[in-house]
Design an enzyme around this catalytic site. Structure first.
Site, PDB file in Angstrom:
ATOM      1  N   ARG A   1      -4.992  71.247  15.681  1.00 39.98           N
ATOM      2  CA  ARG A   1      -5.931  70.825  14.123  1.00 39.98           C
ATOM      3  C   ARG A   1      -4.726  72.179  13.561  1.00 39.98           C
ATOM      4  O   ARG A   1      -6.004  72.890  12.482  1.00 39.98           O
ATOM      5  CB  ARG A   1      -7.415  71.203  13.828  1.00 39.98           C
ATOM      6  CG  ARG A   1      -8.076  69.989  14.802  1.00 39.98           C
ATOM      7  CD  ARG A   1      -7.312  68.718  14.300  1.00 39.98           C
ATOM      8  NE  ARG A   1      -7.824  67.469  15.047  1.00 39.98           N
ATOM      9  CZ  ARG A   1      -7.621  66.843  16.054  1.00 39.98           C
ATOM     10  NH1 ARG A   1      -5.670  67.256  16.566  1.00 39.98           N
ATOM     11  NH2 ARG A   1      -7.747  66.119  16.918  1.00 39.98           N
TER      12      ARG A   1
ATOM     13  N   SER B   1     -15.144  64.745  12.620  1.00 39.33           N
ATOM     14  CA  SER B   1     -15.488  65.828  12.923  1.00 39.33           C
ATOM     15  C   SER B   1     -15.878  67.473  12.535  1.00 39.33           C
ATOM     16  O   SER B   1     -14.867  68.252  12.036  1.00 39.33           O
ATOM     17  CB  SER B   1     -14.967  66.276  14.370  1.00 39.33           C
ATOM     18  OG  SER B   1     -14.183  65.477  15.058  1.00 39.33           O
TER      19      SER B   1
ATOM     20  N   GLU C   1     -13.839  72.828  11.602  1.00 37.52           N
ATOM     21  CA  GLU C   1     -12.573  72.192  11.228  1.00 37.52           C
ATOM     22  C   GLU C   1     -12.849  71.598   9.848  1.00 37.52           C
ATOM     23  O   GLU C   1     -11.232  71.902   9.189  1.00 37.52           O
ATOM     24  CB  GLU C   1     -12.546  70.531  12.342  1.00 37.52           C
ATOM     25  CG  GLU C   1     -11.381  70.110  12.193  1.00 37.52           C
ATOM     26  CD  GLU C   1     -10.935  69.236  12.874  1.00 37.52           C
ATOM     27  OE1 GLU C   1     -11.260  69.139  13.917  1.00 37.52           O
ATOM     28  OE2 GLU C   1     -10.348  67.506  13.049  1.00 37.52           O
TER      29      GLU C   1
HETATM   30  C1  LIG Z   1     -14.710  59.321   9.265  1.00 34.76           C
HETATM   31  C2  LIG Z   1     -13.330  60.110   9.845  1.00 34.76           C
HETATM   32  C3  LIG Z   1     -12.885  60.239  10.911  1.00 34.76           C
HETATM   33  C4  LIG Z   1     -11.256  61.146  11.337  1.00 34.76           C
HETATM   34  N1  LIG Z   1     -11.511  61.228  12.231  1.00 34.76           N
HETATM   35  C5  LIG Z   1     -10.040  62.462  12.804  1.00 34.76           C
HETATM   36  C6  LIG Z   1      -9.495  62.132  13.709  1.00 34.76           C
HETATM   37  O1  LIG Z   1      -9.811  60.903  14.313  1.00 34.76           O
HETATM   38  N2  LIG Z   1      -8.444  63.033  14.159  1.00 34.76           N
HETATM   39  C7  LIG Z   1      -8.441  63.685  12.717  1.00 34.76           C
HETATM   40  O2  LIG Z   1      -7.483  64.737  13.419  1.00 34.76           O
HETATM   41  N3  LIG Z   1      -8.850  64.529  12.194  1.00 34.76           N
HETATM   42  C8  LIG Z   1      -9.562  63.559  11.772  1.00 34.76           C
HETATM   43  N4  LIG Z   1     -10.445  63.387  10.793  1.00 34.76           N
HETATM   44  C9  LIG Z   1     -10.508  64.324   9.619  1.00 34.76           C
HETATM   45  C10 LIG Z   1      -9.142  63.764   8.262  1.00 34.76           C
HETATM   46  O3  LIG Z   1      -8.311  62.770   8.236  1.00 34.76           O
HETATM   47  C11 LIG Z   1      -7.629  64.557   9.067  1.00 34.76           C
HETATM   48  O4  LIG Z   1      -7.779  66.011   9.023  1.00 34.76           O
HETATM   49  C12 LIG Z   1      -6.402  64.480   7.878  1.00 34.76           C
HETATM   50  O5  LIG Z   1      -5.713  65.134   8.368  1.00 34.76           O
HETATM   51  C13 LIG Z   1      -6.700  65.317   6.950  1.00 34.76           C
HETATM   52  O6  LIG Z   1      -6.035  63.993   5.914  1.00 34.76           O
HETATM   53  P1  LIG Z   1      -5.672  63.834   4.283  1.00 34.76           P
HETATM   54  O7  LIG Z   1      -5.329  64.269   3.594  1.00 34.76           O
HETATM   55  O8  LIG Z   1      -7.325  63.592   3.634  1.00 34.76           O
HETATM   56  O9  LIG Z   1      -5.751  65.419   3.825  1.00 34.76           O
HETATM   57  P2  LIG Z   1      -7.460  66.532   2.495  1.00 34.76           P
HETATM   58  O10 LIG Z   1      -8.513  67.041   3.224  1.00 34.76           O
HETATM   59  O11 LIG Z   1      -7.073  66.037   1.583  1.00 34.76           O
HETATM   60  O12 LIG Z   1      -6.625  67.588   3.049  1.00 34.76           O
HETATM   61  C14 LIG Z   1      -6.991  68.553   4.414  1.00 34.76           C
HETATM   62  C15 LIG Z   1      -5.480  70.126   4.071  1.00 34.76           C
HETATM   63  O13 LIG Z   1      -4.152  69.771   3.787  1.00 34.76           O
HETATM   64  C16 LIG Z   1      -3.810  69.894   2.958  1.00 34.76           C
HETATM   65  N5  LIG Z   1      -2.812  69.188   2.172  1.00 34.76           N
HETATM   66  C17 LIG Z   1      -3.078  67.566   2.002  1.00 34.76           C
HETATM   67  N6  LIG Z   1      -2.525  67.465   1.597  1.00 34.76           N
HETATM   68  C18 LIG Z   1      -1.257  68.492   1.504  1.00 34.76           C
HETATM   69  C19 LIG Z   1       0.045  68.421   0.973  1.00 34.76           C
HETATM   70  N7  LIG Z   1       1.135  67.637   1.020  1.00 34.76           N
HETATM   71  N8  LIG Z   1       0.984  69.478   1.445  1.00 34.76           N
HETATM   72  C20 LIG Z   1       0.172  70.607   1.217  1.00 34.76           C
HETATM   73  N9  LIG Z   1      -1.600  70.372   2.284  1.00 34.76           N
HETATM   74  C21 LIG Z   1      -1.479  69.484   1.791  1.00 34.76           C
HETATM   75  C22 LIG Z   1      -5.036  70.540   1.648  1.00 34.76           C
HETATM   76  O14 LIG Z   1      -5.010  71.151   0.461  1.00 34.76           O
HETATM   77  C23 LIG Z   1      -6.283  70.674   3.103  1.00 34.76           C
HETATM   78  O15 LIG Z   1      -5.934  72.433   3.765  1.00 34.76           O
HETATM   79  C24 LIG Z   1     -11.556  62.160  10.261  1.00 34.76           C
HETATM   80  C25 LIG Z   1     -12.164  61.901   9.112  1.00 34.76           C
HETATM   81  C26 LIG Z   1     -13.022  61.335   8.629  1.00 34.76           C
HETATM   82  C27 LIG Z   1     -13.600  61.536   7.900  1.00 34.76           C
END
Ligand SMILES: Cc1cc2nc3c(=O)[nH]c(=O)nc-3n(C[C@H](O)[C@H](O)[C@H](O)COP(=O)(O)OP(=O)(O)OC[C@H]3O[C@@H](n4cnc5c(N)ncnc54)[C@H](O)[C@@H]3O)c2cc1C
Length: 305
Positions: free
Chosen positions: A179, A230, A300
């Site tokens: 992560r 998580s 996380e």
């Molecule tokens: C129901 C549910 C289930 C999930 N299951 C999983 C799972 O199985 N495995 C898992 O790993 N995660 C899981 N997650 C967590 C999440 O989906 C992941 O961490 C995902 O990678 C976050 O992506 P996001 O686009 O929503 O990022 P955001 O939440 O929008 O951002 C996360 C971080 O990345 C940065 N960021 C985003 N885009 C960029 C960019 N283009 N450039 C630079 N920085 C950026 C943000 O500033 C922040 O620090 C889950 C979440 C939910 C709600």
């Protein structure tokens, strides 16, 4: 003039087509459905717009925060005095030059990416189909599930660094870990797009695996409630959800925030939760798990400041 007024003027002069909202509630852009207004929130629809906007933001003294689907974020109730940038408009997704490769912009959802790979007869991204984030967020977090991680399939990432400009980092240079990635220590760097390398596979079998994994998710996770997935990282040698369950914390509630009865590793918003409720519940869970088991749980979910 403060940074927001300076930025409004620059946008009007140089990016008149850019959609930029004032006092936009972060609750609308995070899967926890929590968070007060972002002073400004902009939605570039192509890479060049994003690059120009970031350079203008720097000139104006704004503190940008680039987000994807907001599925791993907890934003403060009082809001953020920042320029939040949503990447949803950066949506290019196409086969790369090499056989088996794909190129995806930061705003492409992991679900769309996995679907596209399936249609191309490429295997390796099935695990990502049910992760609700984007390529940009996924790359930063090295998103993973069911034994897969993005690091296994990423061959390159193009990112914009404030001082050095756009750089292409190889999968190795991304230094992916659990992560985390090289970009975890470079919070100002912005992912523009990523390249993936996959293996040939049967679309039907790929689709079936994605369906099976989604069914496993639905059976074990409280997907019917807002959350950020998580809440805690997996501590070495343990599972956060099991420890939380063993400590009798399932169902524990602070205001509208609750440790899910279905999966102890998820804090959920049962309706009307504030960021303060969620943070307090996280704190209590950490304290009790530490006292009872001697294991430290590390969030996380990322706290926006
Ligand atoms: C129901 C549910 C289930 C999930 N299951 C999983 C799972 O199985 N495995 C898992 O790993 N995660 C899981 N997650 C967590 C999440 O989906 C992941 O961490 C995902 O990678 C976050 O992506 P996001 O686009 O929503 O990022 P955001 O939440 O929008 O951002 C996360 C971080 O990345 C940065 N960021 C985003 N885009 C960029 C960019 N283009 N450039 C630079 N920085 C950026 C943000 O500033 C922040 O620090 C889950 C979440 C939910 C709600």
């Amino acid at each position: 003039m403060d940074w927001a007024a300076r930025l409004d003027k620059q946008i009007k002069d140089y990016l008149p087509d850019l959609r930029c909202l004032r006092e936009e509630p972060m609750a609308k852009h995070t899967s926890f459905r929590v968070g007060g207004p972002a002073r400004r929130m902009a939605f570039p629809d192509r890479g060049e717009q994003l690059v120009l906007l970031l350079s203008m933001a720097r000139d104006c003294g704004a503190r940008p925060l680039v987000i994807g689907n907001g599925t791993n974020l907890l934003a403060p109730d009082e809001g953020v005095d920042r320029l939040v940038i949503g990447t949803g408009g950066l949506s290019r997704l196409e086969p790369g030059e090499e056989p088996g490769s794909l190129v995806a912009d930061a705003g492409v959802s992991l679900a769309r990416l996995a679907d596209f790979a399936c249609k191309q007869g490429l295997t390796g991204l099935e695990f990502a189909h049910g992760i609700p984030g984007t390529v940009g967020g996924g790359v930063c977090m090295n998103a993973g599930a069911y034994g897969g991680e993005l690091k296994q399939v990423i061959t390159g990432v193009s990112a914009l660094f404030p001082e050095e400009g756009v750089k292409r980092l190889t999968g190795e240079q991304m230094a992916f870990g659990y992560r985390r990635s090289f970009l975890t220590d470079e919070p100002e760097a912005v992912v523009l797009h990523a390249e993936f390398h996959l293996s040939p596979g049967e679309p039907e079998a790929i689709r079936e695996t994605m369906g099976d994994l989604m069914a496993r998710r639905k059976a074990s996770q409280p997907l019917e409630w807002p959350s950020a997935g998580s809440t805690f990282k997996r501590p070495e040698g343990h599972f956060a959800g099991t420890l939380i369950d063993q400590c009798g914390l399932k169902g524990r509630t602070v205001g509208g925030a609750q440790v899910s009865e279905k999966h102890g590793g998820f804090v959920i918003n049962r309706g009307g939760a504030t960021c303060a409720d969620i943070r307090e519940l996280i704190r209590q869970v950490q304290e009790i798990v530490w006292e009872k088991t001697g294991v430290r749980l590390e969030p996380e979910v990322r706290f926006v400041d």
